[in-house]
Scaffold this active site. Sequence first.
Site, short mmCIF file in Angstrom:
data_model
loop_
_atom_site.label_atom_id
_atom_site.label_comp_id
_atom_site.label_asym_id
_atom_site.label_seq_id
_atom_site.Cartn_x
_atom_site.Cartn_y
_atom_site.Cartn_z
N ALA A 131 0.40 -1.36 -0.15
CA ALA A 131 0.27 -0.06 0.17
C ALA A 131 0.97 1.15 -0.07
O ALA A 131 1.39 1.17 0.80
CB ALA A 131 -1.01 0.15 1.14
N ALA A 132 0.80 1.96 -0.84
CA ALA A 132 1.53 3.86 -1.09
C ALA A 132 0.98 4.13 -0.81
O ALA A 132 -0.63 4.03 -0.86
CB ALA A 132 2.33 3.50 -2.24
N SER A 133 0.89 5.83 -1.69
CA SER A 133 0.31 6.77 -1.29
C SER A 133 -0.44 6.78 -2.53
O SER A 133 -1.31 7.46 -2.52
CB SER A 133 1.51 8.23 -1.42
OG SER A 133 2.15 7.56 -2.35
N LEU A 134 -0.25 6.50 -3.54
CA LEU A 134 -1.14 6.33 -4.80
C LEU A 134 -1.81 5.47 -4.85
O LEU A 134 -2.69 5.77 -6.00
CB LEU A 134 -0.31 6.85 -6.11
CG LEU A 134 0.67 7.97 -5.73
CD1 LEU A 134 1.45 8.58 -7.27
CD2 LEU A 134 -0.21 9.73 -5.34
N GLN A 136 -2.03 0.19 -3.96
CA GLN A 136 -2.10 -0.48 -3.56
C GLN A 136 -2.67 -1.46 -4.84
O GLN A 136 -3.11 -1.49 -5.75
CB GLN A 136 -2.96 -0.53 -2.26
CG GLN A 136 -4.58 -0.50 -2.62
CD GLN A 136 -5.32 -0.65 -1.14
OE1 GLN A 136 -5.19 0.50 0.02
NE2 GLN A 136 -5.79 -1.40 -0.79
N VAL A 137 -1.56 -2.86 -4.00
CA VAL A 137 -1.25 -3.43 -5.43
C VAL A 137 -1.44 -5.09 -4.17
O VAL A 137 -1.71 -5.71 -2.87
CB VAL A 137 0.23 -3.68 -5.45
CG1 VAL A 137 -0.01 -5.39 -6.01
CG2 VAL A 137 0.81 -2.81 -5.83
N LYS A 151 -2.90 -3.98 -9.79
CA LYS A 151 -2.50 -2.17 -8.53
C LYS A 151 -3.74 -1.30 -9.02
O LYS A 151 -4.18 -0.58 -10.24
CB LYS A 151 -1.27 -1.99 -9.59
CG LYS A 151 -0.58 -1.11 -9.05
CD LYS A 151 0.44 -0.04 -9.40
CE LYS A 151 1.32 1.36 -8.53
NZ LYS A 151 2.75 1.58 -9.03
N ASP A 286 12.96 4.65 -8.59
CA ASP A 286 12.35 4.10 -8.01
C ASP A 286 13.48 2.69 -7.36
O ASP A 286 12.78 2.09 -7.18
CB ASP A 286 11.19 4.29 -8.44
CG ASP A 286 10.85 4.23 -6.16
OD1 ASP A 286 11.74 4.84 -5.18
OD2 ASP A 286 9.34 4.75 -5.75
#
Length: 571
Positions: A131-134, A136-137, A151, A286
């Site tokens: 789960a990221a800021s933009l 989630q997977v 995603k 990244d």
Amino acid sequence: MSEFFRLMKDVRFRRTMQMIFKFVWDFWWLGRQKHFIPRRRFEAKTQALYRKQATYFTKTAMDMGGLIIKLGQHVSAQVDFLPKEILDELSKLQDSVDSVDFSEIKHKLESELGASIGEIFAEFSTTPIAAASLGQVHRATLRTGEEVAVKVMRPGVEDIIAIDWKSIQVAIRLLKRRTKITDFMDLDAVYDEFHDTVMDELDYQKEGRNAEEFQMQFIHRDDLVVPGIYWPYTTSKVLTMEFLEGVKINDFAQLDAWGVDRTKLAKALMEIFVEQILTEGFFHADPHPGNVLVQPDGTIALIDFGMVGRIADDMKAQMVALVIAVYLKDPHGAIDALNHLRFLRRNVDLEVFSRNLTLLFEQINGDTFDLSFVTSGDNVEELRDFLFSQPFQLPANTTFLGKAIATVYGLCLGLDPELDLIGTVKPYVEKVMRNDLRGNVFSNVVDEGKNLLKGILPTTKKFISAVDKMDSGNLRVKLSSSFEQKLIDTQNKNTQRMIATIIGAVSLLTAVNMWNEVNHMVSYVLGAVGLLIMLSQLRTRGKRRDERHARQMNAMREHSRLEKPKFNSHK
């Protein structure tokens, strides 16, 4: 101003502004104390304020998510002007936030794909694997049996980002008032790069195309795998890709349990990124451990291509020049490349910097770079102080490149502290140089010849002008216009012959060097052209010598004919 007050009605904007104005007030108040407290105490208070503000920013960013997290990660790469206290805190900032409730993710997914989850997937995990800021997977299985990773962009993230952009723009305007920062960095350019990169991340179809480009780029490597994209189940907000098993590349315990050769793994990872940068000019921007996985057989699985970067050809050439300068221990060549890359600040003391580079280059032994002096505990801080005190800056268009290089280098050193950096990079530099030689040698020689001709003609005219103005006592020498033109014509012919000889010699040498690199017929033709050009110049020279000899013989005969009657008359 009216827009600002309108935005202040938004809770997220108000919280961000509160943080920004708190930073501004703290710095303003600290500046007022500068002339009333001892210098050491002021420096201590400054460091404490840096640490306090960085801690506050990190906590706020983790609570808010959105662009604030990515902004912190972005500026943390700016090692050229950020104090150590801030870097230490921002390094704790991870692009990981609380996951969104699955009901919201399900609604977003089904509205994007135009079908229910059950119609597309045989299985779909409700718990995200990331789960990221933009976004989630989630892990899932297609009806056709393929294991996939799905995603999904967070619902409402577009509105959050729109507010965050406004907040960042206000922060940029305030920061531009501090000349200490603007002297070292083009904030507008940094903002533009950050904006473009984030907007690319919001388009999952573009991320899918990036993944496929990396697949083609590394199709020749058996030790790297990139997930395939399932386009029928992909939109700009949903990305369905092949699920790749693996552990983070810094999970050393699991790697050792699998028997993975960490030295070989470090070399492969470095090769992969050197090839991206020096050969292709297209790189993963990244490469943190969560995006670089290792499979049980030691294969590297590269994932998440939302952040990528491209390097222009001229910049790539200067990077190769920098690597060559380091390899040759040439501080002046390194400084010239750094200047062209705009990695050096204005008003640099080049003499002092050259001495520091010379000391650094002394750590190079043969084809290896002795990194023990920077990896030992006592020297890490010293190196950090050295870099911070030197005139380095990170140009706006290389922020993500610098961050990617630093991240990969750190991962490789973790795997193998004795990594042979120079030996790993060298083959790729030589490949770039060979390709450049094949593609540009003739055009470069012709261009240099033209420049030489342009330079010689003005010099010739200046010389003749100087002779014309020469004054010795009362005697003034002046050349006739016909003689002056003859001198210029002669100089032009000599220059053209010289250029032709250079082209012929280079063609011949290139044919020899390329004998084992390309088809032999190319070398034959190239060598024949070079020989013909050089032989033509020898033939022309021989003709000129014969003509000069003939003119001398004619002059002698004419002289004898004129002198003979005079002798008879005397008799």
